[in-house]
Design a protein around this motif. Sequence first.
Motif, PDB file in Angstrom:
ATOM      1  N   SER A 336      90.659  66.668  58.483  1.00  0.00           N
ATOM      2  CA  SER A 336      90.799  65.447  57.683  1.00  0.00           C
ATOM      3  C   SER A 336      91.281  64.297  58.551  1.00  0.00           C
ATOM      4  N   LEU A 337      92.211  64.600  59.464  1.00  0.00           N
ATOM      5  CA  LEU A 337      92.693  63.578  60.391  1.00  0.00           C
ATOM      6  C   LEU A 337      91.574  63.123  61.315  1.00  0.00           C
ATOM      7  N   LEU A 338      90.775  64.075  61.774  1.00  0.00           N
ATOM      8  CA  LEU A 338      89.652  63.713  62.644  1.00  0.00           C
ATOM      9  C   LEU A 338      88.651  62.838  61.898  1.00  0.00           C
ATOM     10  N   ILE A 339      88.404  63.151  60.626  1.00  0.00           N
ATOM     11  CA  ILE A 339      87.518  62.324  59.796  1.00  0.00           C
ATOM     12  C   ILE A 339      88.072  60.902  59.715  1.00  0.00           C
ATOM     13  N   ALA A 340      89.383  60.781  59.520  1.00  0.00           N
ATOM     14  CA  ALA A 340      90.006  59.454  59.432  1.00  0.00           C
ATOM     15  C   ALA A 340      89.838  58.688  60.736  1.00  0.00           C
ATOM     16  N   TYR A 341      90.071  59.353  61.884  1.00  0.00           N
ATOM     17  CA  TYR A 341      89.963  58.674  63.171  1.00  0.00           C
ATOM     18  C   TYR A 341      88.526  58.241  63.470  1.00  0.00           C
ATOM     19  N   VAL A 342      87.566  59.140  63.199  1.00  0.00           N
ATOM     20  CA  VAL A 342      86.156  58.824  63.470  1.00  0.00           C
ATOM     21  C   VAL A 342      85.672  57.700  62.561  1.00  0.00           C
ATOM     22  N   ALA A 343      86.010  57.781  61.276  1.00  0.00           N
ATOM     23  CA  ALA A 343      85.574  56.761  60.319  1.00  0.00           C
ATOM     24  C   ALA A 343      86.172  55.400  60.649  1.00  0.00           C
ATOM     25  N   ALA A 344      87.443  55.384  61.051  1.00  0.00           N
ATOM     26  CA  ALA A 344      88.079  54.115  61.423  1.00  0.00           C
ATOM     27  C   ALA A 344      87.450  53.568  62.697  1.00  0.00           C
ATOM     28  N   GLY A 345      87.152  54.445  63.656  1.00  0.00           N
ATOM     29  CA  GLY A 345      86.513  54.002  64.892  1.00  0.00           C
ATOM     30  C   GLY A 345      85.133  53.435  64.671  1.00  0.00           C
ATOM     31  N   ALA A 346      84.417  53.946  63.629  1.00  0.00           N
ATOM     32  CA  ALA A 346      83.078  53.440  63.303  1.00  0.00           C
ATOM     33  C   ALA A 346      83.129  52.268  62.328  1.00  0.00           C
ATOM     34  N   SER A 347      84.335  51.789  62.007  1.00  0.00           N
ATOM     35  CA  SER A 347      84.546  50.655  61.083  1.00  0.00           C
ATOM     36  C   SER A 347      84.009  50.938  59.687  1.00  0.00           C
ATOM     37  N   LEU A 348      84.008  52.221  59.297  1.00  0.00           N
ATOM     38  CA  LEU A 348      83.579  52.573  57.943  1.00  0.00           C
ATOM     39  C   LEU A 348      84.732  52.486  56.962  1.00  0.00           C
ATOM     40  N   ILE A 349      85.958  52.608  57.465  1.00  0.00           N
ATOM     41  CA  ILE A 349      87.146  52.453  56.628  1.00  0.00           C
ATOM     42  C   ILE A 349      88.131  51.548  57.349  1.00  0.00           C
ATOM     43  N   GLY A 350      89.024  50.953  56.581  1.00  0.00           N
ATOM     44  CA  GLY A 350      90.037  50.083  57.146  1.00  0.00           C
ATOM     45  C   GLY A 350      91.284  50.858  57.544  1.00  0.00           C
ATOM     46  N   THR A 351      92.262  50.134  58.076  1.00  0.00           N
ATOM     47  CA  THR A 351      93.498  50.756  58.542  1.00  0.00           C
ATOM     48  C   THR A 351      94.257  51.430  57.404  1.00  0.00           C
ATOM     49  N   GLU A 352      94.280  50.783  56.225  1.00  0.00           N
ATOM     50  CA  GLU A 352      95.022  51.357  55.099  1.00  0.00           C
ATOM     51  C   GLU A 352      94.405  52.673  54.640  1.00  0.00           C
ATOM     52  N   ALA A 353      93.078  52.740  54.574  1.00  0.00           N
ATOM     53  CA  ALA A 353      92.418  53.986  54.162  1.00  0.00           C
ATOM     54  C   ALA A 353      92.676  55.089  55.181  1.00  0.00           C
ATOM     55  N   SER A 354      92.627  54.745  56.467  1.00  0.00           N
ATOM     56  CA  SER A 354      92.892  55.732  57.507  1.00  0.00           C
ATOM     57  C   SER A 354      94.316  56.261  57.404  1.00  0.00           C
ATOM     58  N   HIS A 355      95.269  55.357  57.201  1.00  0.00           N
ATOM     59  CA  HIS A 355      96.667  55.781  57.100  1.00  0.00           C
ATOM     60  C   HIS A 355      96.943  56.516  55.789  1.00  0.00           C
ATOM     61  N   LEU A 356      96.164  56.237  54.750  1.00  0.00           N
ATOM     62  CA  LEU A 356      96.315  57.004  53.513  1.00  0.00           C
ATOM     63  C   LEU A 356      95.975  58.477  53.766  1.00  0.00           C
TER      64      LEU A 356
END
Length: 389
Positions: A336-356
């Motif tokens: 799940s953490l890896l999904i957050a990092y990859v998605a944030a790196g691809a600009s698919l989610i913002g910082t708040e979604a990643s930190h959520l």
Amino acid sequence: MESGSITFAFFLIFSGAAVLASVALYTRQPILIAYIALGALIGPYGLGYVTDLNLLSDIAHFGIIFLLFLLGLDMQPQALIATMKKASWVAIFSSLAFFSIGYSVAWAFNFAHTEAIIIGAAMMLSSTIIGIKLLPTTVLHHRHMGEMMIGLLLIQDVIAIFVLLVLLSGDLGQFDYMILGKTVIALPIFIGISVLVVKYILLKLIKAFDRFHEYIFLLAIGWCLGMAEAAHLVGLSAEIGAFIAGISLATSPISQYIAINLKPLRDFFLVLFFFSLGARFDLSLLIDILLPAIVLATLILIFKPIIYYGLLRNVSERKPLAWDIGFRLGQISEFSLLIAYVAAGASLIGTEASHLIQATAIITFIVSSYIVIFNCMTPIAVSDRLRRD
């Protein structure tokens, strides 16, 4: 952590971990919490003594690889195949239920549609590290519960790979089906090749030189890391490659010797994993996502055990076993953490979604560890009655 200061960083991490772990044990707290707390304390968002998290995360990834390799060494292939047939339906339907929880909470807190989908996807998975590290090796790995848990986690790993392939395509609507097809075709070929290499090369080398313990140690590490890298190259995860490396050696009479000797190495890297988990979290953003993180983590901690229990009972598992597995898998995953990092790196989610996603992972890791350690058999239980290695 500047160039040349990795020794100082390791000193801080392991000396600090020893101090906080001592406090945790004296106060009867889960020892994993000490590693996460240390990361938050001396990481870049705390006192700033250790800042090169990319390096530490890469090193810590070895801990997960060795964990899966050791799991494979403890499994018998025939039993695993039979268990995964039953576990597949449980994994699929539970993933859909957990996705719905994550998506609904994200939508209720006004996250964008794409962000809600990715948050939902991150909730589908349970932690291999938490689930297996807290599972007694000699007591449960050879029992049906250990086989069922590993079957569920492996199927979730495949789901996680699919999600990551979608994210790495750069757009949720432009998925490269050629990559997925390559992965699906590669898996059985990869397994077949590993079995042949073990049968005709590794076992012969082990039989010829088994009196040289250092050689067996090096051969095991080389096989584990070689298979992990080969799996990554063909579109699978390094974790799945390491597991296949382990299970292909499981029928060897020397497999338990290898497993025992690699445990300290695994634990070394897992300390770094939990440290990097705490260190990566930006505490300054906590106020912005605290409420949705608490709501989401609470729902996950409540409904994951209940949903697992219901689905496992539906496939004729006993009540105590169904509850035990449900509580052991009642958190989200390092994937799940890896999904957050990859998605944030691809600009698919913002910082708040990643930190959520990150905050939910930390909360569920901590609370789930407490639940297991105080109620289930585990190597680091605070009660002598429940402590099993």
